[in-house]
Write a protein that holds these residues in place. Sequence first.
Motif: not given
Length: 161
Positions: A28-54
């Motif tokens: 759950g470090c979140g390093a992948c979240l800001p790395a995504c140029p599309e900014q579609i990654l978010a922390k999911g309900d379990d605190g781990l990254p998921v894709i937010d298609f909205s």
Amino acid sequence: MTRRPTSRAPSGPRPPWSIETFAAACDGCGACLPACPEQILAKGDDGLPVIDFSRGGCTFCGDCATACVPRNGRPAALDRTVFDAADRLPVLARLGAACISIQGVTCRLCGDPCDPHAIKFRPLPGGRVLPEIADESCNGCGICVSACPVGALSMAPLVRA
């Protein structure tokens, strides 16, 4: 200090190149979240990254996997070497009844950004068109979801035969 995720379920699909034991490997470090140029990654309900298609669709660039590194004796949770290419996500686009094209309003906004051309429009009498999604062509990128002006599209889990 990184907080250990809870056992709650995710709220969306995991990023591309997620290893089979993703939930155990990701801290759950979140390093992948800001790395995504599309900014579609978010922390999911379990605190781990998921894709937010909205927020948009996945371009399969791999920047999230590059940012994910082994830590504290755990393997990288996103690993491009395990899979040659994440040419698809384990989800498929689904069209809901709110689609204004189905209701007779001319709209093709979901099909325009669809690179694999999975959304086709079948002509109907009276000049209307009916959108149809070809599951075999859909790569699960989700770009159609954010393109829809009425929120009629969603992503559903891919069921493998």
